[in-house]
Design an enzyme around this catalytic site. Structure first.
Site, PDB file in Angstrom:
ATOM      1  N   LYS A   1       0.822  -1.214   0.000  1.00 34.29           N
ATOM      2  CA  LYS A   1       0.000   0.000   0.000  1.00 34.29           C
ATOM      3  C   LYS A   1       0.864   1.275   0.000  1.00 34.29           C
ATOM      4  CE  LYS A   1      -3.690  -2.319  -0.477  1.00 34.29           C
ATOM      5  NZ  LYS A   1      -4.391  -3.140   0.474  1.00 34.29           N
TER       6      LYS A   1
HETATM    7  C1  LIG Z   1      -5.468  -4.249   0.738  1.00 37.75           C
HETATM    8  C2  LIG Z   1      -6.938  -4.023   0.740  1.00 37.75           C
HETATM    9  C3  LIG Z   1      -7.713  -4.272   1.871  1.00 37.75           C
HETATM   10  C4  LIG Z   1      -7.192  -5.019   3.060  1.00 37.75           C
HETATM   11  O1  LIG Z   1      -6.186  -4.401   3.732  1.00 37.75           O
HETATM   12  P1  LIG Z   1      -5.417  -5.206   4.883  1.00 37.75           P
HETATM   13  O2  LIG Z   1      -4.678  -4.130   5.605  1.00 37.75           O
HETATM   14  O3  LIG Z   1      -4.531  -6.188   4.204  1.00 37.75           O
HETATM   15  O4  LIG Z   1      -6.448  -5.858   5.737  1.00 37.75           O
HETATM   16  C5  LIG Z   1      -9.027  -3.893   1.865  1.00 37.75           C
HETATM   17  N1  LIG Z   1      -9.585  -3.340   0.777  1.00 37.75           N
HETATM   18  C6  LIG Z   1      -8.896  -3.125  -0.346  1.00 37.75           C
HETATM   19  C7  LIG Z   1      -9.578  -2.492  -1.512  1.00 37.75           C
HETATM   20  C8  LIG Z   1      -7.554  -3.483  -0.411  1.00 37.75           C
HETATM   21  O5  LIG Z   1      -6.860  -3.324  -1.553  1.00 37.75           O
END
Ligand SMILES: *Cc1c(COP(=O)(O)O)cnc(C)c1O
Length: 398
Positions: free
Chosen positions: A196
């Site tokens: 991210k």
């Molecule tokens: C990565 C992601 C999540 C989940 O995030 P985590 O921190 O891994 O739980 C939720 N929604 C979207 C759209 C994502 O890309």
């Protein structure tokens, strides 16, 4: 995820391999984590508190509550807002499974609404027809960092008495006041997963404006312990605590928060670097008949978490999957965001989907390719991606 030299299939020439993602980790990030390790305080403590404050300031939210994933953030937000069994939550099928999973965690039912074919976000025009007497909340996802039309969503929510929790896993830089996502939902959830926009390895954050909600989120994130129990994590702590609710083990560690704080200092610089890469891609692909550029929002700020290139399949002799294989053979590793949830065996089995319910989601899924997009890409790597994509388009033009 280190780069390496690979032998191109059938060509015998070595080529520089570009991974789909490489996290941006600088010496300052490493030093911050090492300092935490040396401090002797590893779990939730002063660094989490500092990360929450810095994050809330960046977003312009009153409160930020750190948790150990965005999945946990969405679960806690729904739970703390009182969404539960028998309730329906409207969301998009064009997302990662975590979004719908969080709805299922509280015993509610995810109700999918097809996407707007341009933005790929939940189609606000179809939103209201999905509202039933059981609907309690709307959970929009800012796909790739393209901000949802929050004013319209909040308008429907207000008229129909619904809560809004938004999945901003991709949209960190859109959520701040300058990004003008507009009025925010009741709670906004962020991810610090390794790929991210900023990372803590694993981690998440919930921002909100309501004091009581923030208090409930904090309590639920740590076993439902009473507010004063938090003091046991401070210098003035004591051994006494009370369990006031059925909570969860969702707290973030100080090691993760140390990394998060350090990364947050570079959030705008990393965003600007991704924007520059997006501009290079857009410039190069604008005139290629086989390609369609990812759209830009009319208002608000695109966080550019992902570059979702759209293929014009009618002008290509190969499928999207084959296109990705061609790029991979030439050293470029891509991905696809997302396989719509209604196609997944679990959702088909549980909700009886046949696969043709959400034609816009299907149509987008068939033709998207996510290109590498991260601040540590070198200019030469960006050029290699551009040249290779254009080359594959020419070779397989119809
Ligand atoms: C990565 C992601 C999540 C989940 O995030 P985590 O921190 O891994 O739980 C939720 N929604 C979207 C759209 C994502 O890309």
């Amino acid at each position: 995820m280190a780069t390496s030299l690979e032998i191109v299939k059938g060509v015998g020439q070595s080529v520089h391999t570009i991974p789909f993602h490489r996290p941006s980790i600088e010496d300052s990030d490493i030093a911050a984590v090492v300092e935490c390790l040396r401090s002797g305080w590893l779990t939730t403590g002063p660094r989490v508190a500092a990360f929450e404050r810095a994050f809330a300031d960046y977003i312009g939210a009153r409160h930020a509550v750190a948790v150990n994933s965005c999945t946990a953030a969405m679960h806690l937000a729904l739970r703390a807002l009182g969404v539960g069994p028998g309730d329906e939550v409207i969301t998009t099928p064009y997302t990662f499974v975590a979004t719908a999973e969080a709805i299922l965690y509280v015993g509610a039912r995810p109700v999918f609404v097809d996407i707007d074919p341009s933005s790929g976000n939940l189609d606000v025009e179809r939103l209201e027809e999905a509202v039933t007497p059981r609907t309690r909340a709307i959970l929009p996802v800012h796909l790739a960092g393209y901000p949802c039309d929050m004013p319209s969503i909040l308008d429907v929510a207000q008229r129909r008495g619904l809560l809004v929790v938004d999945d901003a896993a991709h949209a960190l830089e859109s959520a701040l006041p300058a990004g003008k996502i507009g009025r925010l939902g009741d709670a906004t959830c962020f991810s610090f997963y390794a790929t991210k926009n900023i990372t803590t390895g694993e981690g998440g954050m919930i921002t909100c404006h309501d004091d009581d909600l923030a208090e409930r989120l904090r309590c639920l994130s740590l076993h439902g312990l009473s507010r004063d129990a938090w003091k046991r994590y401070t210098d003035t702590g004591s051994w006494y605590y009370e369990v006031v609710d059925q909570g969860y083990k969702y707290n973030l560690t100080d090691m993760a928060a140390a990394l998060g704080l350090s990364q947050l200092r570079r959030v705008e610089a990393m965003w600007r670097r991704r924007v520059a890469i997006v501009e290079s891609y857009d410039r190069a692909f604008a005139e290629v008949p086989q390609l369609e550029l990812p759209p830009r929002p009319a208002s608000g700020r695109h966080a550019w978490h992902l570059y979702l290139l759209r293929l014009r399949l009618e002008r290509l002799r190969i499928s999207r999957n084959a296109f990705i294989e061609e790029l991979r053979d030439r050293g470029i590793h891509c991905s696809v965001h997302f396989i719509p949830l209604h196609r997944m065996p679990f959702f088909r089995r549980t909700f009886g989907f046949r696969g043709d319910e959400f034609p816009q989601a299907e149509a987008l899924y068939e033709r998207v390719v996510s290109l590498p997009l991260y601040p540590d890409m070198t200019a030469a790597e960006v050029e290699q991606v551009v040249d290779t994509v254009v080359q594959v388009c020419r070779q397989y033009a119809r």
